[in-house]
Motif scaffolding. Structure first.
Motif, PDB file in Angstrom:
ATOM      1  N   ASP A 125      -6.691  -0.298  -0.720  1.00 29.10           N
ATOM      2  CA  ASP A 125      -6.811  -0.014   0.703  1.00 29.10           C
ATOM      3  C   ASP A 125      -5.462   0.532   1.165  1.00 29.10           C
ATOM      4  N   TRP A 126      -5.450   1.322   2.196  1.00 27.63           N
ATOM      5  CA  TRP A 126      -4.203   1.866   2.712  1.00 27.63           C
ATOM      6  C   TRP A 126      -3.482   0.823   3.553  1.00 27.63           C
TER       7      TRP A 126
ATOM      8  N   LEU B 128      -7.232   5.799  -3.313  1.00 30.34           N
ATOM      9  CA  LEU B 128      -6.924   5.256  -2.001  1.00 30.34           C
ATOM     10  C   LEU B 128      -8.225   5.153  -1.212  1.00 30.34           C
ATOM     11  N   LEU B 129      -8.535   3.942  -0.791  1.00 28.34           N
ATOM     12  CA  LEU B 129      -9.771   3.663  -0.061  1.00 28.34           C
ATOM     13  C   LEU B 129      -9.369   3.218   1.339  1.00 28.34           C
TER      14      LEU B 129
ATOM     15  N   GLU C  12      -1.008  12.895   3.189  1.00 28.46           N
ATOM     16  CA  GLU C  12       0.015  11.856   3.057  1.00 28.46           C
ATOM     17  C   GLU C  12      -0.287  10.935   1.870  1.00 28.46           C
ATOM     18  N   GLY C  13      -1.543  10.568   1.712  1.00 25.37           N
ATOM     19  CA  GLY C  13      -1.932   9.702   0.598  1.00 25.37           C
ATOM     20  C   GLY C  13      -1.729  10.363  -0.752  1.00 25.37           C
ATOM     21  N   MET C  14      -2.106  11.624  -0.850  1.00 29.83           N
ATOM     22  CA  MET C  14      -1.948  12.344  -2.112  1.00 29.83           C
ATOM     23  C   MET C  14      -0.471  12.597  -2.415  1.00 29.83           C
ATOM     24  N   GLU C  15       0.317  12.854  -1.381  1.00 28.84           N
ATOM     25  CA  GLU C  15       1.750  13.053  -1.598  1.00 28.84           C
ATOM     26  C   GLU C  15       2.433  11.767  -2.054  1.00 28.84           C
TER      27      GLU C  15
ATOM     28  N   LEU D 182       2.934  -5.263   1.917  1.00 25.55           N
ATOM     29  CA  LEU D 182       2.987  -4.070   1.078  1.00 25.55           C
ATOM     30  C   LEU D 182       1.686  -3.280   1.264  1.00 25.55           C
ATOM     31  N   ASP D 183       1.781  -2.091   1.866  1.00 25.18           N
ATOM     32  CA  ASP D 183       0.562  -1.310   2.100  1.00 25.18           C
ATOM     33  C   ASP D 183       0.190  -0.502   0.850  1.00 25.18           C
ATOM     34  N   GLY D 184      -0.958   0.156   0.922  1.00 30.16           N
ATOM     35  CA  GLY D 184      -1.475   0.890  -0.226  1.00 30.16           C
ATOM     36  C   GLY D 184      -0.587   2.033  -0.674  1.00 30.16           C
TER      37      GLY D 184
END
Length: 175
Positions: free
Chosen positions: A51-52, A79-80, A91-94, A57-59
């Motif tokens: 999870d993001w 990332l779910l 942002e998630g992919m980076e 501590l976040d995803g």
């Protein structure tokens, strides 16, 4: 294949875990990013679904730590999240995520993405095996070259020893 889940929402975590187990995955579940990081360090999960947004501590930070870890083999990270904007995907992919699914997730979509992750892991393992065989072959070739060089050296030494012996033998016959 082992899958590590990091999901702070208990119902989502149990639902995700039950789907994965039905599909034949060996699942380890964590209630937050910090627990997931401890489990990741202690285990060998080649796939991580996180999870993001989680407390502590976040995803994204979990994924960054996974990417920075010096571990053999590639780890596929998915990332779910409920965040669904294009900027969130970027942002998630980076941060290092390999895939991105929005909540509520479609279980068929998750299943096919996990199959793609299996193919990536399989290809990586196959490549690692090929590299191992290549290194062994190169080492054997180097050893063969060393032995061939030693053989040439021995032949040269024998030739140099035979020349003076032949000279002495021929001159003894003359005397």
């Amino acid at each position: 294949m082992r899958v590590l889940i990091a999901e702070d929402e208990p119902v989502s975590r149990r639902l995700l875990q039950s789907y994965l187990q039905k599909w034949g995955y060996d699942v380890t579940a964590a209630a937050d990013g910090a627990e997931a990081w401890r489990l990741f360090e202690a285990g060998d999960a080649p796939v991580v679904i996180t999870d993001w947004m989680m407390p502590g501590l976040d995803g994204l930070e979990l994924i960054r730590r996974i990417r920075a870890a010096r571990r053999p083999g590639y780890v596929v990270t998915i990332l779910l999240t409920a965040r669904a904007h294009k900027e969130d995907l970027v942002e998630g992919m980076e941060a290092g995520a390999d895939d991105f699914l929005t909540k509520p997730f479609d279980r068929d979509e998750l299943r096919v993405r996990l199959r793609a992750a299996e193919r990536v892991i399989g290809l990586e393992r196959s490549l690692a095996e090929q590299n191992r065989v290549l290194r062994e072959t190169q080492a054997a070739l180097v050893q063969t070259e060393k032995l061939a060089g030693l053989g040439r050296l021995a032949a040269g030494v024998a030739h140099e020893i035979n020349n003076p012996v032949a000279y002495v033998t021929n001159n003894l016959a003359v005397l």
